[in-house]
Write a protein that holds these residues in place. Sequence first.
Motif, mmCIF file in Angstrom:
data_model
loop_
_atom_site.group_PDB
_atom_site.id
_atom_site.type_symbol
_atom_site.label_atom_id
_atom_site.label_comp_id
_atom_site.label_asym_id
_atom_site.label_seq_id
_atom_site.Cartn_x
_atom_site.Cartn_y
_atom_site.Cartn_z
ATOM 1 N N THR A 66 12.952 6.318 -5.564
ATOM 2 C CA THR A 66 13.585 6.848 -4.459
ATOM 3 C C THR A 66 14.719 7.697 -4.799
ATOM 4 O OG1 THR A 66 14.795 4.681 -4.267
ATOM 5 C CG2 THR A 66 12.779 4.906 -3.164
ATOM 6 N N ALA A 67 15.179 8.601 -3.889
ATOM 7 C CA ALA A 67 16.153 9.418 -4.501
ATOM 8 C C ALA A 67 16.574 10.150 -2.893
ATOM 9 C CB ALA A 67 15.891 10.640 -4.956
ATOM 10 N N VAL A 68 17.965 10.472 -2.877
ATOM 11 C CA VAL A 68 18.459 11.206 -1.481
ATOM 12 C C VAL A 68 17.506 12.398 -1.264
ATOM 13 C CG1 VAL A 68 20.409 12.234 -0.459
ATOM 14 C CG2 VAL A 68 20.640 10.118 -2.014
ATOM 15 N N ASP A 69 17.028 12.495 0.009
ATOM 16 C CA ASP A 69 16.405 13.762 0.425
ATOM 17 C C ASP A 69 15.073 14.043 -0.466
ATOM 18 O OD1 ASP A 69 18.263 14.016 2.379
ATOM 19 O OD2 ASP A 69 19.272 15.424 1.029
ATOM 20 N N ALA A 70 14.542 12.847 -0.971
ATOM 21 C CA ALA A 70 13.139 13.037 -1.532
ATOM 22 C C ALA A 70 12.255 12.052 -1.058
ATOM 23 C CB ALA A 70 13.561 12.757 -3.249
ATOM 24 N N VAL A 71 10.925 12.212 -1.213
ATOM 25 C CA VAL A 71 9.821 11.386 -0.715
ATOM 26 C C VAL A 71 9.851 10.400 -1.795
ATOM 27 C CG1 VAL A 71 7.326 11.106 -0.265
ATOM 28 C CG2 VAL A 71 8.712 13.256 0.351
ATOM 29 N N GLU A 72 9.490 8.873 -1.325
ATOM 30 C CA GLU A 72 9.332 7.843 -2.358
ATOM 31 C C GLU A 72 8.007 8.260 -3.125
ATOM 32 O OE1 GLU A 72 9.712 3.445 -1.784
ATOM 33 O OE2 GLU A 72 7.981 3.929 -1.173
ATOM 34 N N VAL A 73 7.989 7.909 -4.605
ATOM 35 C CA VAL A 73 6.876 8.015 -5.373
ATOM 36 C C VAL A 73 6.889 6.590 -5.965
ATOM 37 C CG1 VAL A 73 6.009 8.920 -7.468
ATOM 38 C CG2 VAL A 73 7.491 10.252 -6.035
ATOM 39 N N ARG A 74 5.601 5.847 -5.582
ATOM 40 C CA ARG A 74 5.214 4.769 -5.951
ATOM 41 C C ARG A 74 3.757 4.543 -6.806
ATOM 42 N NH1 ARG A 74 6.733 -0.445 -4.054
ATOM 43 N NH2 ARG A 74 8.151 0.722 -2.194
ATOM 44 N N ALA A 75 3.931 3.616 -7.837
ATOM 45 C CA ALA A 75 2.671 3.603 -8.839
ATOM 46 C C ALA A 75 2.601 2.255 -9.122
ATOM 47 C CB ALA A 75 2.913 4.729 -10.138
ATOM 48 N N SER A 76 1.487 1.656 -9.529
ATOM 49 C CA SER A 76 1.228 0.558 -10.150
ATOM 50 C C SER A 76 1.960 0.366 -11.205
ATOM 51 C CB SER A 76 -0.505 0.287 -10.215
ATOM 52 O OG SER A 76 -0.984 0.326 -8.891
ATOM 53 N N ASN A 77 2.243 -0.925 -11.658
ATOM 54 C CA ASN A 77 3.324 -1.077 -12.914
ATOM 55 C C ASN A 77 2.294 -1.461 -14.003
ATOM 56 O OD1 ASN A 77 4.466 -1.994 -15.023
ATOM 57 N ND2 ASN A 77 6.010 -3.407 -13.623
ATOM 58 N N PRO A 78 2.038 -0.701 -14.772
ATOM 59 C CA PRO A 78 1.215 -1.026 -15.957
ATOM 60 C C PRO A 78 1.516 -2.080 -17.027
ATOM 61 C CG PRO A 78 2.117 0.943 -16.506
ATOM 62 C CD PRO A 78 2.787 0.544 -15.261
ATOM 63 N N GLY A 79 2.960 -2.503 -16.772
ATOM 64 C CA GLY A 79 3.539 -3.301 -17.771
ATOM 65 C C GLY A 79 4.116 -2.512 -18.761
ATOM 66 N N PRO A 80 5.105 -2.837 -19.349
ATOM 67 C CA PRO A 80 5.833 -2.018 -20.364
ATOM 68 C C PRO A 80 5.429 -2.203 -21.980
ATOM 69 C CG PRO A 80 7.051 -4.266 -20.219
ATOM 70 C CD PRO A 80 5.937 -4.294 -19.255
ATOM 71 N N THR A 81 5.332 -1.037 -22.547
ATOM 72 C CA THR A 81 4.954 -1.196 -23.953
ATOM 73 C C THR A 81 6.428 -0.982 -24.754
ATOM 74 O OG1 THR A 81 3.091 0.546 -23.651
ATOM 75 C CG2 THR A 81 4.097 0.459 -25.909
ATOM 76 N N VAL A 82 6.762 -1.919 -25.387
ATOM 77 C CA VAL A 82 7.750 -2.566 -26.218
ATOM 78 C C VAL A 82 7.708 -2.071 -27.605
ATOM 79 C CG1 VAL A 82 9.802 -4.020 -26.649
ATOM 80 C CG2 VAL A 82 8.439 -4.298 -24.263
ATOM 81 N N GLN A 83 8.531 -1.251 -28.143
ATOM 82 C CA GLN A 83 8.832 -1.214 -29.479
ATOM 83 C C GLN A 83 10.240 -1.064 -30.132
ATOM 84 O OE1 GLN A 83 6.629 2.701 -30.170
ATOM 85 N NE2 GLN A 83 4.675 1.480 -30.651
ATOM 86 N N GLY A 84 10.434 -2.158 -30.690
ATOM 87 C CA GLY A 84 11.869 -2.334 -31.017
ATOM 88 C C GLY A 84 12.766 -2.386 -30.064
ATOM 89 N N THR A 85 13.727 -1.403 -29.687
ATOM 90 C CA THR A 85 14.932 -1.620 -28.807
ATOM 91 C C THR A 85 14.217 -0.655 -27.553
ATOM 92 O OG1 THR A 85 15.840 0.366 -29.798
ATOM 93 C CG2 THR A 85 16.867 -1.911 -30.404
ATOM 94 N N THR A 86 13.205 -0.289 -27.369
ATOM 95 C CA THR A 86 12.825 0.685 -26.296
ATOM 96 C C THR A 86 11.517 0.170 -25.690
ATOM 97 O OG1 THR A 86 13.445 2.515 -27.659
ATOM 98 C CG2 THR A 86 12.114 3.057 -25.708
#
Length: 151
Positions: A71-91
Amino acid sequence: MRQFRAGLPIPALILGLTLVACSDPAPTGPEAPPAPAPTMLGDVDLNQPLRALGTEPFWAVEITPQDLAYTAVDAVEVRASNPGPTVQGTTAVYAAAAPDGTALVVTLIATECSDGMSDRLYPLTARVELGPETLNGCAASVAFLNSQPAP
């Protein structure tokens, strides 16, 4: 062969009792699925609801186990299914797409972050790619944000 009083040979009786003793117990009902093990990035559990946010322009991405919602001011909401994170080290990277095909990629980095407008320090740095646009900000668990004084 010696007979048991009920008419069964003793070896057959012993075999039957052994089979009963070794069988699985009767099911007691449906078992609850186990809780997911924490997926940690720094000290943040990625299985919990998260919020990434930024200023100038003001924007936010709510990350729940079900979806990502930009969400953002003056913007249309964008929604997507959560695929889950890909975690590598500190990211950790959440790479998703909205139903219209717009790419929504949220990258969280385990480095402390300041939003530049308050004294609040966040445990994660965030980068959000929404289609061709890239936004930079901070992130934390919703529980962390709710426990802090308002900026």
